[in-house]
Write a protein that holds these residues in place. Structure first.
Motif, mmCIF file in Angstrom:
data_model
loop_
_atom_site.group_PDB
_atom_site.id
_atom_site.type_symbol
_atom_site.label_atom_id
_atom_site.label_comp_id
_atom_site.label_asym_id
_atom_site.label_seq_id
_atom_site.Cartn_x
_atom_site.Cartn_y
_atom_site.Cartn_z
ATOM 1 N N ASN A 1 2.718 -3.296 -5.991
ATOM 2 C CA ASN A 1 3.962 -2.573 -5.773
ATOM 3 C C ASN A 1 5.015 -3.529 -5.224
ATOM 4 N N ILE A 2 6.284 -3.161 -5.395
ATOM 5 C CA ILE A 2 7.398 -3.936 -4.857
ATOM 6 C C ILE A 2 8.129 -3.052 -3.857
ATOM 7 N N ILE A 3 8.396 -3.586 -2.679
ATOM 8 C CA ILE A 3 9.075 -2.838 -1.629
ATOM 9 C C ILE A 3 10.457 -3.447 -1.448
ATOM 10 N N PHE A 4 11.502 -2.598 -1.523
ATOM 11 C CA PHE A 4 12.864 -3.118 -1.443
ATOM 12 C C PHE A 4 13.750 -2.241 -0.585
ATOM 13 N N ASN A 5 14.850 -2.843 -0.125
ATOM 14 C CA ASN A 5 15.837 -2.155 0.689
ATOM 15 C C ASN A 5 16.724 -1.321 -0.237
ATOM 16 N N ALA A 6 16.807 -0.025 0.010
ATOM 17 C CA ALA A 6 17.580 0.872 -0.854
ATOM 18 C C ALA A 6 19.084 0.638 -0.729
ATOM 19 N N ASP A 7 19.531 0.012 0.349
ATOM 20 C CA ASP A 7 20.965 -0.211 0.536
ATOM 21 C C ASP A 7 21.492 -1.403 -0.264
#
Length: 173
Positions: free
Chosen positions: A105-111
């Motif tokens: 999975n890839i985790i990213f900042n939604a902003d």
């Protein structure tokens, strides 16, 4: 730091245009920029009778909700043909031969779309017993091959995601 979102949680969500209220389609995947460690945008499957894929630039996204993704305007773009930059499913190995696991999975900042980390799986049994790990740090994944090799001297951190049977049992004591 803004709210973090993971790739798996947005796949399958509807994409809705804020201006028109029109449902544009369903998220199929994300497009990733490995050099800037940032999400470029979303690949969406159209709801129309002729199913087609299109691209929505990250900067055109207004919000990542739990039930839908809202775009600022009807901003469908043609998908640019690029080399395969999907890193999910690739094995990560340090250049000393130590295997860290497979990116699940890839985790990213939604902003701002910045990649915060990668969820690492070591296989079904290890995931159940110990849980998955989060790989973060300042490294540049090289894409194109079957394996991503990270130099040992790179500043990386591999930390537990605090899931798995062992972690759950130790918390209940």
């Amino acid at each position: 730091m803004g709210r973090v979102v993971n790739r798996d949680s947005i796949i399958g969500l509807p994409v809705i245009c804020e201006q028109t209220g029109k449902r544009l389609g369903i998220v199929e995947d994300i497009q990733y920029d490995p050099h800037n460690k940032r999400i470029k945008g979303l690949i969406v499957v159209s709801n129309s009778y002729r199913s087609r894929n299109f691209f929505i630039d990250f900067d055109d996204i207004h919000a990542f909700g739990e039930m839908a993704i809202i775009t600022k305007k009807d901003c469908q773009k043609k998908i640019q043909k690029e080399e395969n930059n999907n890193i999910v499913g690739k094995t990560i190995i340090k250049d000393n031969g130590q295997e860290l696991g497979t990116i699940s999975n890839i985790i990213f900042n939604a902003d701002d779309g910045h990649i915060e980390g990668y969820e690492i799986s070591k296989g079904i049994l290890d995931d159940l017993v110990a849980g998955r790990s989060i790989l973060s740090g300042n490294f540049q994944p090289q894409l194109g091959g079957d394996v991503i090799v990270i130099p040992v001297e790179e500043n990386i951190e591999l930390k537990s995601n605090n899931r798995g049977i062992l972690n759950i049992l130790s918390e209940s004591n």
